[in-house]
Design a protein around this motif. Structure first.
Motif, PDB file in Angstrom:
ATOM      1  N   CYS A  39      48.094  18.370  44.161  1.00 38.85           N
ATOM      2  CA  CYS A  39      48.380  17.096  43.500  1.00 38.85           C
ATOM      3  C   CYS A  39      49.629  17.246  42.636  1.00 38.85           C
ATOM      4  N   VAL A  48      42.389  15.116  50.514  1.00 39.15           N
ATOM      5  CA  VAL A  48      42.759  13.744  50.860  1.00 39.15           C
ATOM      6  C   VAL A  48      42.534  13.481  52.349  1.00 39.15           C
ATOM      7  N   LEU A  68      47.180   6.989  51.984  1.00 42.01           N
ATOM      8  CA  LEU A  68      45.897   7.672  51.912  1.00 42.01           C
ATOM      9  C   LEU A  68      44.731   6.709  52.093  1.00 42.01           C
ATOM     10  N   CYS A  71      40.905  10.185  48.440  1.00 40.23           N
ATOM     11  CA  CYS A  71      41.396  11.323  47.651  1.00 40.23           C
ATOM     12  C   CYS A  71      40.277  11.693  46.684  1.00 40.23           C
ATOM     13  N   TRP A  74      40.241  10.010  43.373  1.00 38.54           N
ATOM     14  CA  TRP A  74      39.894   8.602  43.290  1.00 38.54           C
ATOM     15  C   TRP A  74      38.440   8.459  42.878  1.00 38.54           C
ATOM     16  N   GLN A  82      50.893   8.377  45.288  1.00 36.34           N
ATOM     17  CA  GLN A  82      50.644   9.086  46.551  1.00 36.34           C
ATOM     18  C   GLN A  82      51.838   9.955  46.960  1.00 36.34           C
ATOM     19  N   CYS A  84      51.889  12.993  47.115  1.00 34.66           N
ATOM     20  CA  CYS A  84      51.416  14.134  47.910  1.00 34.66           C
ATOM     21  C   CYS A  84      51.615  13.910  49.399  1.00 34.66           C
ATOM     22  N   GLU A 145      38.268  20.270  47.992  1.00 39.30           N
ATOM     23  CA  GLU A 145      39.354  20.518  47.046  1.00 39.30           C
ATOM     24  C   GLU A 145      39.242  21.892  46.376  1.00 39.30           C
TER      25      GLU A 145
END
Ligand SMILES: [Zn+2]
Length: 189
Positions: A39, A48, A68, A71, A74, A82, A84, A145
């Motif tokens: 991120c 994501v 996206l 994520c 979120w 966004q 990324c 993640e």
């Protein structure tokens, strides 16, 4: 007149088959799946998913536009820029979670049976891993993640050994220590 209509319809179908469908399928294959990116705001990993439907249809207009669909940051950061997505555009295969895991298992051996990980069957016999607490876990139990951190602290375990370890853990009264000692010696060294 009817024959002319059929001809037009046939031509439209052929155009769809030869030009539109391959582009739609190609973008779906390219951008499907969970990806682990860094991120730009936190400099920490986040998981994501690309909105593949938007990517598919935008490609028909001339240029594939990425955005996206999900994520792990979120809904708190739903309105982020966004940024990324640049990481995904530059290296879509590199950040795919499945590929990250496949690269990690490559050249490694199961910590229990010492068998190498070759031709991993992600559909039916997913490999697992062993945590610092010696408990084996499946990837479905790991938030995507956290994959980069988990790979630093866990050891690779093949599917067969994970099933046996799970059975031993849940039915300790049915498994003799002799069987376990012979197979799990390497894991406890
Ligand atoms: Zn094994």
């Amino acid at each position: 007149m009817t024959a002319e209509i059929y001809l037009v319809v046939l031509m439209l179908v052929l155009v769809a088959l030869f030009f539109i469908v391959p582009r739609l399928v190609g973008n779906w294959l390219k951008y499907r799946g969970t990806r682990v990116i860094i991120c730009p705001e936190t400099r920490r990993p986040a998981a994501v998913e690309v909105d593949t439907r938007h990517a598919e249809w935008s490609s028909l207009a001339g240029q594939t536009d990425l955005r996206l669909k999900n994520c792990t940051r979120w809904p708190e950061k739903k309105d982020c820029g966004q940024e990324c997505l640049l990481q995904i555009e530059l290296a879509p295969e590199e950040c795919l979670a499945r590929n990250i895991l496949t690269r990690w298992y490559d050249q490694k051996k199961c910590v229990y049976c010492a068998r190498p990980f070759e031709d991993i069957d992600w559909a039916a016999h997913k490999p697992a891993l062993m945590g610092p607490d010696r408990k084996t876990v499946e990837w479905s139990e790991i938030p995507p993640e956290t994959i980069p951190d988990v790979l630093k602290t866990h050891l690779p375990v093949c599917w067969s050994c994970h099933i046996m370890e799970t059975f031993r853990r849940e039915h300790a009264d049915l498994v003799t220590d002799r069987d376990y000692d012979a197979r799990g010696k390497a894991a406890r060294v």
